[in-house]
Design a protein around this motif. Structure first.
Motif, PDB file in Angstrom:
ATOM      1  N   GLU A 100       0.802  -1.224   0.000  1.00  0.00           N
ATOM      2  CA  GLU A 100       0.000   0.000   0.000  1.00  0.00           C
ATOM      3  C   GLU A 100       0.838   1.278   0.000  1.00  0.00           C
ATOM      4  N   ALA A 101       2.141   1.164  -0.089  1.00  0.00           N
ATOM      5  CA  ALA A 101       3.017   2.335  -0.039  1.00  0.00           C
ATOM      6  C   ALA A 101       2.653   3.409  -1.067  1.00  0.00           C
ATOM      7  N   PRO A 102       2.287   3.051  -2.318  1.00  0.00           N
ATOM      8  CA  PRO A 102       1.955   4.093  -3.299  1.00  0.00           C
ATOM      9  C   PRO A 102       0.758   4.958  -2.907  1.00  0.00           C
ATOM     10  N   THR A 103      -0.092   4.478  -2.008  1.00  0.00           N
ATOM     11  CA  THR A 103      -1.287   5.236  -1.633  1.00  0.00           C
ATOM     12  C   THR A 103      -0.996   6.298  -0.572  1.00  0.00           C
ATOM     13  N   LEU A 104       0.165   6.249   0.027  1.00  0.00           N
ATOM     14  CA  LEU A 104       0.502   7.183   1.109  1.00  0.00           C
ATOM     15  C   LEU A 104       1.304   8.360   0.572  1.00  0.00           C
ATOM     16  N   LYS A 105       0.922   9.563   0.972  1.00  0.00           N
ATOM     17  CA  LYS A 105       1.631  10.769   0.580  1.00  0.00           C
ATOM     18  C   LYS A 105       2.725  11.090   1.598  1.00  0.00           C
ATOM     19  N   GLU A 106       3.722  11.822   1.130  1.00  0.00           N
ATOM     20  CA  GLU A 106       4.784  12.245   2.033  1.00  0.00           C
ATOM     21  C   GLU A 106       4.206  13.076   3.174  1.00  0.00           C
ATOM     22  N   ASP A 107       4.851  12.990   4.319  1.00  0.00           N
ATOM     23  CA  ASP A 107       4.487  13.704   5.544  1.00  0.00           C
ATOM     24  C   ASP A 107       3.299  13.084   6.271  1.00  0.00           C
ATOM     25  N   THR A 108       2.697  12.015   5.712  1.00  0.00           N
ATOM     26  CA  THR A 108       1.647  11.306   6.424  1.00  0.00           C
ATOM     27  C   THR A 108       2.266  10.551   7.594  1.00  0.00           C
ATOM     28  N   TRP A 109       1.696  10.716   8.778  1.00  0.00           N
ATOM     29  CA  TRP A 109       2.197   9.989   9.948  1.00  0.00           C
ATOM     30  C   TRP A 109       1.505   8.639  10.039  1.00  0.00           C
ATOM     31  N   ILE A 110       2.295   7.585  10.221  1.00  0.00           N
ATOM     32  CA  ILE A 110       1.747   6.235  10.327  1.00  0.00           C
ATOM     33  C   ILE A 110       2.416   5.497  11.485  1.00  0.00           C
ATOM     34  N   GLU A 111       1.708   4.518  12.009  1.00  0.00           N
ATOM     35  CA  GLU A 111       2.277   3.604  12.996  1.00  0.00           C
ATOM     36  C   GLU A 111       2.175   2.206  12.414  1.00  0.00           C
ATOM     37  N   ILE A 112       3.265   1.449  12.510  1.00  0.00           N
ATOM     38  CA  ILE A 112       3.312   0.160  11.817  1.00  0.00           C
ATOM     39  C   ILE A 112       3.801  -0.943  12.747  1.00  0.00           C
ATOM     40  N   VAL A 113       3.474  -2.161  12.362  1.00  0.00           N
ATOM     41  CA  VAL A 113       4.066  -3.364  12.939  1.00  0.00           C
ATOM     42  C   VAL A 113       4.597  -4.169  11.765  1.00  0.00           C
ATOM     43  N   GLY A 114       5.849  -4.580  11.853  1.00  0.00           N
ATOM     44  CA  GLY A 114       6.439  -5.303  10.745  1.00  0.00           C
ATOM     45  C   GLY A 114       7.560  -6.210  11.192  1.00  0.00           C
ATOM     46  N   THR A 115       8.232  -6.809  10.205  1.00  0.00           N
ATOM     47  CA  THR A 115       9.324  -7.744  10.455  1.00  0.00           C
ATOM     48  C   THR A 115      10.626  -7.161   9.912  1.00  0.00           C
ATOM     49  N   ILE A 116      11.667  -7.239  10.711  1.00  0.00           N
ATOM     50  CA  ILE A 116      12.961  -6.678  10.322  1.00  0.00           C
ATOM     51  C   ILE A 116      13.674  -7.623   9.364  1.00  0.00           C
ATOM     52  N   GLY A 117      14.076  -7.070   8.216  1.00  0.00           N
ATOM     53  CA  GLY A 117      14.856  -7.818   7.246  1.00  0.00           C
ATOM     54  C   GLY A 117      16.117  -7.065   6.885  1.00  0.00           C
ATOM     55  N   GLN A 118      16.736  -7.462   5.802  1.00  0.00           N
ATOM     56  CA  GLN A 118      18.000  -6.841   5.383  1.00  0.00           C
ATOM     57  C   GLN A 118      17.959  -6.564   3.888  1.00  0.00           C
ATOM     58  N   THR A 119      18.519  -5.432   3.478  1.00  0.00           N
ATOM     59  CA  THR A 119      18.580  -5.084   2.064  1.00  0.00           C
ATOM     60  C   THR A 119      19.846  -4.286   1.797  1.00  0.00           C
ATOM     61  N   THR A 120      20.059  -3.938   0.552  1.00  0.00           N
ATOM     62  CA  THR A 120      21.220  -3.131   0.153  1.00  0.00           C
ATOM     63  C   THR A 120      20.729  -1.875  -0.537  1.00  0.00           C
ATOM     64  N   TYR A 121      21.272  -0.726  -0.126  1.00  0.00           N
ATOM     65  CA  TYR A 121      20.889   0.558  -0.723  1.00  0.00           C
ATOM     66  C   TYR A 121      22.158   1.360  -0.988  1.00  0.00           C
ATOM     67  N   ASP A 122      22.411   1.684  -2.253  1.00  0.00           N
ATOM     68  CA  ASP A 122      23.622   2.400  -2.653  1.00  0.00           C
ATOM     69  C   ASP A 122      24.879   1.735  -2.104  1.00  0.00           C
ATOM     70  N   GLY A 123      24.883   0.414  -2.144  1.00  0.00           N
ATOM     71  CA  GLY A 123      26.055  -0.331  -1.717  1.00  0.00           C
ATOM     72  C   GLY A 123      26.173  -0.566  -0.229  1.00  0.00           C
ATOM     73  N   ALA A 124      25.249  -0.014   0.559  1.00  0.00           N
ATOM     74  CA  ALA A 124      25.294  -0.175   2.015  1.00  0.00           C
ATOM     75  C   ALA A 124      24.234  -1.184   2.454  1.00  0.00           C
ATOM     76  N   ILE A 125      24.611  -2.064   3.386  1.00  0.00           N
ATOM     77  CA  ILE A 125      23.669  -3.020   3.957  1.00  0.00           C
ATOM     78  C   ILE A 125      22.922  -2.332   5.087  1.00  0.00           C
ATOM     79  N   LEU A 126      21.617  -2.376   5.051  1.00  0.00           N
ATOM     80  CA  LEU A 126      20.824  -1.711   6.071  1.00  0.00           C
ATOM     81  C   LEU A 126      19.532  -2.471   6.313  1.00  0.00           C
ATOM     82  N   PRO A 127      18.900  -2.243   7.456  1.00  0.00           N
ATOM     83  CA  PRO A 127      17.650  -2.947   7.746  1.00  0.00           C
ATOM     84  C   PRO A 127      16.503  -2.456   6.874  1.00  0.00           C
TER      85      PRO A 127
END
Length: 306
Positions: A252-279
């Motif tokens: 549902e990320a495309p439906t949310l506009k910037e600056d919208t405040w949300i509270e979430i529950v999710g699962t921590i994973g791992q990815t790579t962004y611009d060569g850096a490993i981050l959660p």
């Protein structure tokens, strides 16, 4: 008796500064400008401005003294030589001084948002968030937490709330216990403790559930299902605010506009962004919320004594 216009103006300015700071304390708006740890310092400034105002009042009116020249010449006190007490240079200096007073009283505080985050280079910060972090940059103490994660021999963090500090031993014990929790509930008080620990020791938190809130931040190079759940961290004042947050993914990320405040529950994973490993958080449940009354995070101090 002689009335001194310039001295009166200076007195009014001092009183206005005192009233403005006092008003920010009264309304609670001060935390939108500075770190609450400077609360007592700003109160001291309010008192000092008021004391200076009282001193300045003694200079507004003075007794006239006539110093006459010899040979029947008129008294000097009768001569003003046609000079104005306000030159252009003085007018400019007064304008510079009263500008913050005017803005403080009549311009509402603007909460930092996604546009400011973009100007501060949010993508770069996101890519670097797992590198070169300092403990004191990612600690905060703002509101009480729901459960005490210290053991019975350690002080409850709520007892240290106003001091906004903990010892290095308490911090290390806290980090140790964090990795043993299956559900990480990030409050304003412990947000940046989790943030620093998760980014530095991501392997210990993969697959764990996490609950947090923040405002939506997006970047052009994100995929449609990606966004950052962001917060601003203020070390001293809004001028040094930095952006912190977690890259998150859900359909549902495309439906949310910037600056919208949300509270979430999710699962921590791992990815790579611009060569850096981050959660990365795979969001399972989410809800939109109102912007918190205190939207910023504030760091606390780590005392190196054990």
């Amino acid at each position: 008796m002689k009335f001194h216009i310039q001295q009166a103006v200076r007195a009014v300015i001092l009183l206005a500064f005192s009233a403005m700071i006092a008003s920010l304390h009264w309304t609670g708006e001060l935390t939108k400008y500075i770190n609450p740890k400077y609360d007592n310092l700003s109160k001291t400034a309010t008192i000092l401005f008021f004391m200076l105002f009282l001193v300045q009042l003694t200079r507004v009116v003075s007794k006239t003294t006539q110093h006459c020249h010899h040979h029947g010449q008129a008294c000097c006190s009768q001569h003003d030589h046609g000079q104005s007490p306000f030159t252009r240079k003085k007018m400019l200096s007064y304008f510079i001084v009263i500008t913050p007073i005017i803005t403080g009283f009549f311009v509402p505080a603007k909460i930092l948002d996604a546009a400011i985050a973009d100007k501060k280079g949010a993508s770069f910060i996101l890519a670097q968030q797992s590198q070169n972090s300092k403990i004191e940059d990612y600690l905060t103490s703002n509101e009480t937490i729901d459960e005490n994660i210290y053991d019975e021999h350690e002080p409850d963090p709520r007892l240290m709330e106003e001091k906004q500090e903990m010892t290095k031993k308490q911090y290390d014990r806290l980090k140790q216990q964090l990795s043993q929790q299956t559900m990480l509930k990030m409050t304003d008080e412990d947000y940046t403790i989790y943030y620093e620990e998760i980014n530095h020791n991501l392997a210990n938190y993969l697959g764990k559930q996490i609950q947090l809130k923040g405002f939506v931040l997006k970047e052009e190079d994100f995929s449609q299902n990606q966004l950052v759940i962001s917060r601003f961290l203020i070390t001293h004042c809004v001028a040094d605010a930095s952006i912190v947050g977690f890259l998150s993914e859900f359909a549902e990320a495309p439906t949310l506009k910037e600056d919208t405040w949300i509270e979430i529950v999710g699962t921590i994973g791992q990815t790579t962004y611009d060569g850096a490993i981050l959660p990365v958080i795979q969001i399972d449940n989410w809800v939109t919320i109102e912007q918190p009354e205190s939207p910023y995070l504030y760091p606390i101090n780590i005392r190196m004594n054990f």
